[in-house]
Scaffold this motif. Structure first.
Motif, short mmCIF file in Angstrom:
data_model
loop_
_atom_site.label_atom_id
_atom_site.label_comp_id
_atom_site.label_asym_id
_atom_site.label_seq_id
_atom_site.Cartn_x
_atom_site.Cartn_y
_atom_site.Cartn_z
N MET A 1 -29.43 -8.51 -8.49
CA MET A 1 -28.11 -8.63 -7.91
C MET A 1 -27.61 -7.22 -7.59
N THR A 2 -27.53 -6.88 -6.34
CA THR A 2 -27.05 -5.58 -5.93
C THR A 2 -25.63 -5.71 -5.40
N SER A 3 -24.76 -4.86 -5.87
CA SER A 3 -23.37 -4.87 -5.43
C SER A 3 -23.20 -3.81 -4.35
N PRO A 4 -22.94 -4.22 -3.11
CA PRO A 4 -22.86 -3.25 -2.03
C PRO A 4 -21.55 -2.47 -1.97
N HIS A 5 -20.51 -2.99 -2.61
CA HIS A 5 -19.21 -2.32 -2.48
C HIS A 5 -19.06 -1.15 -3.45
N THR A 6 -18.22 -0.23 -3.06
CA THR A 6 -17.94 0.94 -3.87
C THR A 6 -16.95 0.59 -4.96
N LEU A 7 -17.17 1.10 -6.14
CA LEU A 7 -16.29 0.88 -7.28
C LEU A 7 -15.41 2.11 -7.48
N THR A 8 -14.13 1.91 -7.67
CA THR A 8 -13.22 3.02 -7.88
C THR A 8 -12.95 3.18 -9.38
N VAL A 9 -13.30 4.35 -9.89
CA VAL A 9 -13.13 4.65 -11.31
C VAL A 9 -12.23 5.87 -11.43
N VAL A 10 -11.16 5.73 -12.19
CA VAL A 10 -10.21 6.82 -12.43
C VAL A 10 -10.55 7.45 -13.77
N VAL A 11 -10.60 8.77 -13.80
CA VAL A 11 -10.78 9.49 -15.06
C VAL A 11 -9.56 10.39 -15.24
N TYR A 12 -8.91 10.25 -16.42
CA TYR A 12 -7.67 10.97 -16.71
C TYR A 12 -7.84 11.91 -17.90
N SER A 13 -7.55 13.18 -17.64
CA SER A 13 -7.48 14.20 -18.69
C SER A 13 -6.83 15.42 -18.07
N GLN A 14 -6.08 16.16 -18.84
CA GLN A 14 -5.52 17.40 -18.30
C GLN A 14 -6.60 18.48 -18.24
N ARG A 15 -7.72 18.23 -18.90
CA ARG A 15 -8.82 19.20 -18.94
C ARG A 15 -9.85 18.92 -17.84
N ALA A 16 -9.91 19.79 -16.87
CA ALA A 16 -10.83 19.61 -15.74
C ALA A 16 -12.28 19.52 -16.19
N GLU A 17 -12.65 20.30 -17.22
CA GLU A 17 -14.03 20.28 -17.69
C GLU A 17 -14.41 18.94 -18.30
N LEU A 18 -13.46 18.25 -18.91
CA LEU A 18 -13.74 16.93 -19.46
C LEU A 18 -13.91 15.91 -18.34
N ARG A 19 -13.06 15.97 -17.34
CA ARG A 19 -13.19 15.06 -16.18
C ARG A 19 -14.56 15.26 -15.52
N THR A 20 -14.96 16.51 -15.37
CA THR A 20 -16.26 16.82 -14.76
C THR A 20 -17.40 16.31 -15.63
N SER A 21 -17.29 16.47 -16.93
CA SER A 21 -18.38 16.01 -17.82
C SER A 21 -18.53 14.50 -17.79
N VAL A 22 -17.42 13.77 -17.63
CA VAL A 22 -17.50 12.30 -17.53
C VAL A 22 -18.21 11.93 -16.23
N ARG A 23 -17.79 12.53 -15.13
CA ARG A 23 -18.42 12.25 -13.83
C ARG A 23 -19.91 12.57 -13.86
N THR A 24 -20.26 13.68 -14.47
CA THR A 24 -21.66 14.09 -14.55
C THR A 24 -22.46 13.17 -15.45
N ALA A 25 -21.90 12.77 -16.58
CA ALA A 25 -22.61 11.91 -17.52
C ALA A 25 -22.89 10.52 -16.93
N VAL A 26 -21.91 9.96 -16.24
CA VAL A 26 -22.06 8.61 -15.69
C VAL A 26 -22.79 8.65 -14.35
N GLY A 27 -22.50 9.63 -13.53
CA GLY A 27 -23.16 9.75 -12.24
C GLY A 27 -22.48 8.94 -11.15
N ARG A 28 -23.13 8.84 -10.01
CA ARG A 28 -22.58 8.12 -8.85
C ARG A 28 -22.79 6.62 -8.95
N ARG A 29 -23.68 6.19 -9.84
CA ARG A 29 -23.94 4.76 -10.02
C ARG A 29 -24.26 4.55 -11.49
N ALA A 30 -23.44 3.75 -12.17
CA ALA A 30 -23.62 3.56 -13.61
C ALA A 30 -24.89 2.77 -13.92
#
Length: 138
Positions: A1-30
């Motif tokens: 089952m492939t989902s063709p639509h884009t998923l919108t994920v919000v990441v909230y933190s005042q720390r830019a490095e934490l937001r970046t680490s979440v994006r990097t850890a999960v990637g563009r496709r979970a």
């Protein structure tokens, strides 16, 4: 089952490095069966609230230690105030704080430091549960 639509994920933190680490850890496709993730970063409460008010959010990831508005309290507020609130994952600094995340009605937790495999797996599980309209209990 492939989902063709884009998923919108919000990441909230005042720390830019934490937001970046979440994006990097999960990637563009979970997971291979899920759509690509469009990441939205929020550094403060007003940005986060504006994103939630848009209603086009598939998942929210909140920093439990964010300042001045912590993710644990915000999660509880959003779960009680927003009809059909998107699922929320809380980033915790300590495993012992999972009880606080449960109190806040979070759908899942991820403990820092981030393990990329566990982070992507948790995000994938929560997104699949939302797509299937199954309540997430963790």
């Amino acid at each position: 089952m492939t989902s063709p639509h884009t998923l919108t994920v919000v990441v909230y933190s005042q720390r830019a490095e934490l937001r970046t680490s979440v994006r990097t850890a999960v990637g563009r496709r979970a997971a291979s069966d899920l759509g690509r993730i469009d990441w939205v970063e929020c550094a403060n409460y007003s940005q986060l609230k504006n994103q939630l008010d848009s209603g086009d959010i598939d998942l929210v990831i909140l920093d439990g230690d964010a300042q001045p508005s912590g993710g644990i309290g915000l999660c509880r507020q959003f779960k009680n105030e927003i009809t059909d609130c998107p699922p929320i994952i809380i980033l915790l600094a300590r495993t012992q704080d999972r009880w606080l995340a449960a109190w806040s009605q979070a759908d899942a937790t991820i403990v820092r430091p981030l393990d990329p495999v566990l982070a992507a797996s948790t995000v994938g599980e929560v997104l699949r549960a939302r797509a299937a309209a199954i309540p997430v209990v963790r």
